[in-house]
Design a protein around this motif. Sequence first.
Motif, PDB file in Angstrom:
ATOM      1  N   TYR A 215      96.728 -12.571 -65.939  1.00  0.00           N
ATOM      2  CA  TYR A 215      95.084 -12.283 -65.706  1.00  0.00           C
ATOM      3  C   TYR A 215      95.160 -11.512 -64.181  1.00  0.00           C
ATOM      4  O   TYR A 215      95.357 -12.305 -63.131  1.00  0.00           O
ATOM      5  CB  TYR A 215      94.558 -13.696 -65.334  1.00  0.00           C
ATOM      6  CG  TYR A 215      92.839 -13.857 -65.589  1.00  0.00           C
ATOM      7  CD1 TYR A 215      92.139 -12.711 -65.679  1.00  0.00           C
ATOM      8  CD2 TYR A 215      92.452 -15.056 -65.707  1.00  0.00           C
ATOM      9  CE1 TYR A 215      90.745 -12.829 -65.832  1.00  0.00           C
ATOM     10  CE2 TYR A 215      91.193 -15.207 -65.865  1.00  0.00           C
ATOM     11  CZ  TYR A 215      90.297 -14.177 -65.869  1.00  0.00           C
ATOM     12  OH  TYR A 215      88.790 -14.217 -65.792  1.00  0.00           O
ATOM     13  N   LEU A 216      94.405 -10.432 -64.118  1.00  0.00           N
ATOM     14  CA  LEU A 216      94.046  -9.630 -63.187  1.00  0.00           C
ATOM     15  C   LEU A 216      92.561  -9.863 -62.871  1.00  0.00           C
ATOM     16  O   LEU A 216      91.767  -9.464 -63.514  1.00  0.00           O
ATOM     17  CB  LEU A 216      94.335  -8.259 -62.927  1.00  0.00           C
ATOM     18  CG  LEU A 216      93.989  -7.258 -61.875  1.00  0.00           C
ATOM     19  CD1 LEU A 216      94.787  -7.580 -60.644  1.00  0.00           C
ATOM     20  CD2 LEU A 216      94.309  -5.777 -62.169  1.00  0.00           C
ATOM     21  N   LEU A 217      92.398 -10.743 -61.820  1.00  0.00           N
ATOM     22  CA  LEU A 217      90.840 -11.115 -61.805  1.00  0.00           C
ATOM     23  C   LEU A 217      90.128 -10.515 -60.413  1.00  0.00           C
ATOM     24  O   LEU A 217      90.856 -10.815 -59.287  1.00  0.00           O
ATOM     25  CB  LEU A 217      90.703 -12.832 -61.585  1.00  0.00           C
ATOM     26  CG  LEU A 217      89.433 -13.359 -61.040  1.00  0.00           C
ATOM     27  CD1 LEU A 217      88.405 -13.176 -62.117  1.00  0.00           C
ATOM     28  CD2 LEU A 217      89.556 -14.741 -61.057  1.00  0.00           C
ATOM     29  N   CYS A 218      89.011  -9.777 -60.576  1.00  0.00           N
ATOM     30  CA  CYS A 218      88.416  -9.116 -59.461  1.00  0.00           C
ATOM     31  C   CYS A 218      87.136  -9.383 -59.262  1.00  0.00           C
ATOM     32  O   CYS A 218      86.491  -9.604 -60.334  1.00  0.00           O
ATOM     33  CB  CYS A 218      88.605  -7.621 -59.641  1.00  0.00           C
ATOM     34  SG  CYS A 218      90.381  -7.191 -60.043  1.00  0.00           S
ATOM     35  N   ALA A 219      86.688  -9.557 -58.001  1.00  0.00           N
ATOM     36  CA  ALA A 219      85.096  -9.898 -57.883  1.00  0.00           C
ATOM     37  C   ALA A 219      84.658  -8.566 -57.355  1.00  0.00           C
ATOM     38  O   ALA A 219      84.979  -8.120 -56.557  1.00  0.00           O
ATOM     39  CB  ALA A 219      85.029 -10.842 -56.659  1.00  0.00           C
TER      40      ALA A 219
ATOM     41  N   LEU B   1      93.316   3.663 -55.460  1.00  0.00           N
ATOM     42  CA  LEU B   1      93.581   3.943 -56.703  1.00  0.00           C
ATOM     43  C   LEU B   1      93.887   3.034 -57.801  1.00  0.00           C
ATOM     44  O   LEU B   1      93.314   2.899 -58.946  1.00  0.00           O
ATOM     45  CB  LEU B   1      95.459   4.161 -56.890  1.00  0.00           C
ATOM     46  CG  LEU B   1      96.042   4.674 -57.851  1.00  0.00           C
ATOM     47  CD1 LEU B   1      95.624   5.769 -58.727  1.00  0.00           C
ATOM     48  CD2 LEU B   1      97.519   4.858 -57.705  1.00  0.00           C
ATOM     49  N   ALA B   2      94.040   1.491 -57.361  1.00  0.00           N
ATOM     50  CA  ALA B   2      93.964   0.230 -58.169  1.00  0.00           C
ATOM     51  C   ALA B   2      92.473   0.373 -58.725  1.00  0.00           C
ATOM     52  O   ALA B   2      92.076  -0.110 -59.574  1.00  0.00           O
ATOM     53  CB  ALA B   2      94.398  -0.996 -57.335  1.00  0.00           C
ATOM     54  N   ARG B   3      91.383   0.548 -57.567  1.00  0.00           N
ATOM     55  CA  ARG B   3      90.149   0.398 -58.101  1.00  0.00           C
ATOM     56  C   ARG B   3      89.568   1.243 -59.128  1.00  0.00           C
ATOM     57  O   ARG B   3      88.797   1.193 -59.922  1.00  0.00           O
ATOM     58  CB  ARG B   3      89.386   0.437 -56.722  1.00  0.00           C
ATOM     59  CG  ARG B   3      89.225  -0.822 -55.722  1.00  0.00           C
ATOM     60  CD  ARG B   3      88.911  -0.464 -54.314  1.00  0.00           C
ATOM     61  NE  ARG B   3      87.473  -0.809 -54.449  1.00  0.00           N
ATOM     62  CZ  ARG B   3      86.874  -0.868 -53.301  1.00  0.00           C
ATOM     63  NH1 ARG B   3      87.153  -0.670 -52.098  1.00  0.00           N
ATOM     64  NH2 ARG B   3      85.600  -1.056 -53.488  1.00  0.00           N
TER      65      ARG B   3
ATOM     66  N   LEU C 246      91.109   0.207 -62.456  1.00  0.00           N
ATOM     67  CA  LEU C 246      90.321  -0.918 -63.066  1.00  0.00           C
ATOM     68  C   LEU C 246      88.978  -0.262 -63.733  1.00  0.00           C
ATOM     69  O   LEU C 246      88.745  -0.770 -64.747  1.00  0.00           O
ATOM     70  CB  LEU C 246      90.040  -1.781 -61.919  1.00  0.00           C
ATOM     71  CG  LEU C 246      89.552  -3.199 -62.178  1.00  0.00           C
ATOM     72  CD1 LEU C 246      90.340  -3.972 -62.911  1.00  0.00           C
ATOM     73  CD2 LEU C 246      89.021  -3.852 -60.758  1.00  0.00           C
ATOM     74  N   ALA C 247      88.254   0.550 -62.995  1.00  0.00           N
ATOM     75  CA  ALA C 247      86.929   0.967 -63.363  1.00  0.00           C
ATOM     76  C   ALA C 247      87.246   1.889 -64.696  1.00  0.00           C
ATOM     77  O   ALA C 247      86.359   1.780 -65.649  1.00  0.00           O
ATOM     78  CB  ALA C 247      86.169   2.076 -62.383  1.00  0.00           C
ATOM     79  N   GLU C 248      88.314   2.670 -64.952  1.00  0.00           N
ATOM     80  CA  GLU C 248      88.602   3.556 -65.886  1.00  0.00           C
ATOM     81  C   GLU C 248      89.060   2.552 -67.097  1.00  0.00           C
ATOM     82  O   GLU C 248      88.787   2.864 -68.224  1.00  0.00           O
ATOM     83  CB  GLU C 248      89.806   4.522 -65.725  1.00  0.00           C
ATOM     84  CG  GLU C 248      89.909   5.429 -66.853  1.00  0.00           C
ATOM     85  CD  GLU C 248      88.764   6.718 -66.830  1.00  0.00           C
ATOM     86  OE1 GLU C 248      88.857   7.295 -67.849  1.00  0.00           O
ATOM     87  OE2 GLU C 248      87.927   6.872 -65.740  1.00  0.00           O
ATOM     88  N   CYS C 249      89.711   1.452 -66.965  1.00  0.00           N
ATOM     89  CA  CYS C 249      90.243   0.474 -67.874  1.00  0.00           C
ATOM     90  C   CYS C 249      88.927  -0.063 -68.451  1.00  0.00           C
ATOM     91  O   CYS C 249      88.986  -0.687 -69.551  1.00  0.00           O
ATOM     92  CB  CYS C 249      91.059  -0.252 -67.321  1.00  0.00           C
ATOM     93  SG  CYS C 249      92.791   0.547 -67.149  1.00  0.00           S
TER      94      CYS C 249
ATOM     95  N   PHE D 287      96.403   1.177 -68.817  1.00  0.00           N
ATOM     96  CA  PHE D 287      96.746  -0.346 -68.547  1.00  0.00           C
ATOM     97  C   PHE D 287      97.940  -0.321 -67.903  1.00  0.00           C
ATOM     98  O   PHE D 287      98.399  -1.223 -66.982  1.00  0.00           O
ATOM     99  CB  PHE D 287      96.517  -1.054 -69.578  1.00  0.00           C
ATOM    100  CG  PHE D 287      95.158  -1.325 -69.987  1.00  0.00           C
ATOM    101  CD1 PHE D 287      94.374  -2.105 -69.219  1.00  0.00           C
ATOM    102  CD2 PHE D 287      94.318  -0.849 -71.134  1.00  0.00           C
ATOM    103  CE1 PHE D 287      93.109  -2.622 -69.600  1.00  0.00           C
ATOM    104  CE2 PHE D 287      93.117  -1.111 -71.339  1.00  0.00           C
ATOM    105  CZ  PHE D 287      92.356  -2.101 -70.692  1.00  0.00           C
ATOM    106  N   ALA D 288      99.029   0.242 -68.174  1.00  0.00           N
ATOM    107  CA  ALA D 288     100.389   0.367 -67.699  1.00  0.00           C
ATOM    108  C   ALA D 288     100.206   0.647 -66.318  1.00  0.00           C
ATOM    109  O   ALA D 288     101.068   0.296 -65.491  1.00  0.00           O
ATOM    110  CB  ALA D 288     101.344   1.210 -68.543  1.00  0.00           C
ATOM    111  N   ALA D 289      99.744   1.932 -65.971  1.00  0.00           N
ATOM    112  CA  ALA D 289      99.436   2.311 -64.727  1.00  0.00           C
ATOM    113  C   ALA D 289      98.952   1.284 -63.859  1.00  0.00           C
ATOM    114  O   ALA D 289      99.391   0.975 -62.657  1.00  0.00           O
ATOM    115  CB  ALA D 289      98.714   3.592 -64.519  1.00  0.00           C
ATOM    116  N   LEU D 290      97.585   0.525 -64.105  1.00  0.00           N
ATOM    117  CA  LEU D 290      96.971  -0.499 -63.261  1.00  0.00           C
ATOM    118  C   LEU D 290      97.954  -1.493 -63.124  1.00  0.00           C
ATOM    119  O   LEU D 290      98.081  -2.136 -62.092  1.00  0.00           O
ATOM    120  CB  LEU D 290      95.828  -0.842 -64.321  1.00  0.00           C
ATOM    121  CG  LEU D 290      95.212  -1.867 -63.615  1.00  0.00           C
ATOM    122  CD1 LEU D 290      94.674  -1.847 -62.088  1.00  0.00           C
ATOM    123  CD2 LEU D 290      93.969  -2.400 -64.559  1.00  0.00           C
TER     124      LEU D 290
END
Length: 249
Positions: A26-30, A95-97, A100-103, A121-124
Amino acid sequence: MTRQAYSFVRTFAPEPARELCVDRHYLLCASAGALRLEARGRAWLLPPARAALIAAGEPIQVSLPQPVTTASVLFEPGFTEPTPAPLTVFDLSPLARALLAECGSFGDSTEPLPWYGEKLFAALAAVAWRLAQTPSPVVVPAGRSPELRRALRLTEDRLAEQVRFEDLAAEIGLAPRSLARRFEDETGLTWRAVLRRMRIMRAIEELAAGDTPVTKIAFAVGYTSLSAFNAAFRELTGKSPTQYRESFG
């Protein structure tokens, strides 16, 4: 059957602690507000621009002290490598942000991921797993014994006050030396160090909640000097309070 990885965005009202345990990583972001996570005797704060990577099957406590919007991704364990730790909170890179937005356009579905979505998703996952190897230092112990957990709770309730360790020990019913030993044995930190982390964690909550002036936040969490607050904040986070707030955008 659901996708190997999918994204979702949700907004939650404030609520007390509850247990969360999912069968996927679980990748959880606020993306707005801040939430608290607790697991294995430690507690973290998750404001915007930070992420928590939680291993599949890892039970955690989640509490929402303020309204929160989360943007999260669930990965089937076979889709990724094992997580670096059961729970890690870390800063998101640009890059991660962006990933995440693209996913975000690939929600849960019985349809398999298209080739482009699978690569995204693999890249994220690759980027997030790498970032998780450098965890955030903004973490406080949760304590094991009832006496220490009460001491931590009372300390957190009185952050705005000039708390005296001797008074705290008397209220718990332990000699100051005995309570100090509990802190060292159960947290690896002194009470003063825990107090400093709690104050910075509360300050981060306030920074994430709105545009309250930094000076007002400093006094609200128990500092009588703005320079002392700024120095303590920078020592723990590597940023000034203003820089930390700017990183939420």
